[in-house]
Design a protein around this motif. Structure first.
Motif, PDB file in Angstrom:
ATOM      1  N   ASN A   1       0.851  -1.184   0.000  1.00  9.30           N
ATOM      2  CA  ASN A   1       0.000   0.000   0.000  1.00  9.30           C
ATOM      3  C   ASN A   1       0.889   1.237   0.000  1.00  9.30           C
ATOM      4  O   ASN A   1       1.961   1.247   0.625  1.00  9.30           O
TER       5      ASN A   1
ATOM      6  N   ILE B   1      -0.553   8.076 -12.271  1.00 12.27           N
ATOM      7  CA  ILE B   1      -0.510   6.811 -11.552  1.00 12.27           C
ATOM      8  C   ILE B   1      -0.304   5.694 -12.565  1.00 12.27           C
ATOM      9  O   ILE B   1      -1.173   5.446 -13.407  1.00 12.27           O
TER      10      ILE B   1
ATOM     11  N   TRP C   1      -2.432  -2.221  -9.517  1.00 11.45           N
ATOM     12  CA  TRP C   1      -2.824  -1.577  -8.260  1.00 11.45           C
ATOM     13  C   TRP C   1      -4.221  -0.979  -8.387  1.00 11.45           C
ATOM     14  O   TRP C   1      -4.640  -0.563  -9.459  1.00 11.45           O
ATOM     15  N   TYR C   2      -4.934  -0.938  -7.281  1.00  8.70           N
ATOM     16  CA  TYR C   2      -6.108  -0.090  -7.145  1.00  8.70           C
ATOM     17  C   TYR C   2      -5.636   1.279  -6.656  1.00  8.70           C
ATOM     18  O   TYR C   2      -4.576   1.394  -6.044  1.00  8.70           O
ATOM     19  N   PHE C   3      -6.451   2.292  -6.906  1.00  9.26           N
ATOM     20  CA  PHE C   3      -6.187   3.565  -6.243  1.00  9.26           C
ATOM     21  C   PHE C   3      -7.493   4.152  -5.725  1.00  9.26           C
ATOM     22  O   PHE C   3      -8.552   3.956  -6.312  1.00  9.26           O
TER      23      PHE C   3
ATOM     24  N   CYS D   1      -8.855   5.705 -16.287  1.00 13.34           N
ATOM     25  CA  CYS D   1      -9.188   4.726 -15.247  1.00 13.34           C
ATOM     26  C   CYS D   1     -10.572   4.129 -15.520  1.00 13.34           C
ATOM     27  O   CYS D   1     -11.344   4.625 -16.343  1.00 13.34           O
TER      28      CYS D   1
ATOM     29  N   LEU E   1      -4.345  10.168  -1.384  1.00 13.97           N
ATOM     30  CA  LEU E   1      -4.267   9.167  -2.439  1.00 13.97           C
ATOM     31  C   LEU E   1      -3.728   7.873  -1.848  1.00 13.97           C
ATOM     32  O   LEU E   1      -2.665   7.867  -1.231  1.00 13.97           O
TER      33      LEU E   1
ATOM     34  N   ARG F   1      -2.788   3.881  -2.908  1.00 11.18           N
ATOM     35  CA  ARG F   1      -2.612   2.826  -3.913  1.00 11.18           C
ATOM     36  C   ARG F   1      -2.445   1.503  -3.191  1.00 11.18           C
ATOM     37  O   ARG F   1      -1.690   1.416  -2.227  1.00 11.18           O
TER      38      ARG F   1
END
Length: 236
Positions: A148, A160, A171-173, A193, A231, A233
């Motif tokens: 993370n 990103i 990755w998710y953000f 995205c 933010l 990630r």
């Protein structure tokens, strides 16, 4: 002047790495080419048990700080050993915050904090929320445990990447409003995205999950923050 000190001054003269205690995926961090380059040039501080994580990554700190209530190994001694700052166990700040304060006192304006999550929730939250305090002091700071990453954005645009260059993992953000409590407007735009926000979209805590678990679909997503936004990630 020792070589390690020159490393911090000549390579990234304004950048310090803080290795904190708590959870740290040292294998993932150590495999990241960007981190490897940073390790070879930034000033490195190990905060108490963060020294264990530093040792696992083969990272030699320039300075070690803490009350050493959680580090069980032997501290390095002798010629060429890093500087050691010992502090009492009962103090007003955590070892991680103290390490950051020392870095700032020595002129470092960019901080990368490694570890600092997992285990006790109060320590994790204090480290994440401390990024907001650092932003208020004009410090560019981020925190990562290898799985993370946390960074505070304020009136800025960031890119990103879709995947991690070290392992190819995606990755998710997620985005969370931070400054609205002080009357500050928080809004974000997000392009490239799965769930785009083409126009500035307000964020607040009436629905804190609104901008959670987005996915990068282009080579990179472009996120613009108005006001102060956290933010996050996270590896899939």
């Amino acid at each position: 002047m020792e070589e390690k000190t020159e490393r911090g001054m000549n390579g990234h003269p304004d950048h310090a790495v803080i290795v904190a205690g708590g959870f740290c995926d040292t294998e993932a961090i150590g495999a990241d080419p960007g981190m490897k380059a940073l390790f070879g040039s930034a000033f490195v501080i190990a905060a108490d048990s963060g020294l264990t994580a530093a040792e696992r990554m083969g990272l030699e700190p320039d300075l070690i700080v803490g009350d050493f209530d959680s580090y069980t190994g032997e501290l390095p001694e002798g010629p060429g050993a890093p500087e050691i700052v010992r502090v009492p166990a009962e103090k007003d700040v955590t070892d991680t915050v103290l390490a950051c304060e020392i870095a700032m006192e020595r002129g470092y304006r960019r901080l990368t904090i490694l570890g600092g999550t997992g285990g006790r929730a109060d320590h994790s939250l204090s480290n994440i929320l401390y990024l907001y305090a650092l932003k208020n002091k004009g410090i560019d700071a981020s925190l990562t445990d290898g799985r993370n990453e946390f960074r505070v954005l304020r009136d800025e645009t960031v890119r990103i990447p879709k995947s991690d260059s070290a392992e190819g993992g995606e990755w998710y953000f997620s985005l969370f409003a931070l400054g609205f409590a002080a009357g500050e407007r928080c809004a974000v735009r997000a392009l490239g995205c799965k769930y785009p926000l083409p126009n500035p979209t307000p964020l607040d805590w009436s629905n804190p999950s609104y901008a959670v678990s987005n996915e990068v679909t282009a080579d990179c997503a472009v996120v613009s923050a108005e006001g102060t936004v956290l933010l996050v990630r996270s590896r899939k």
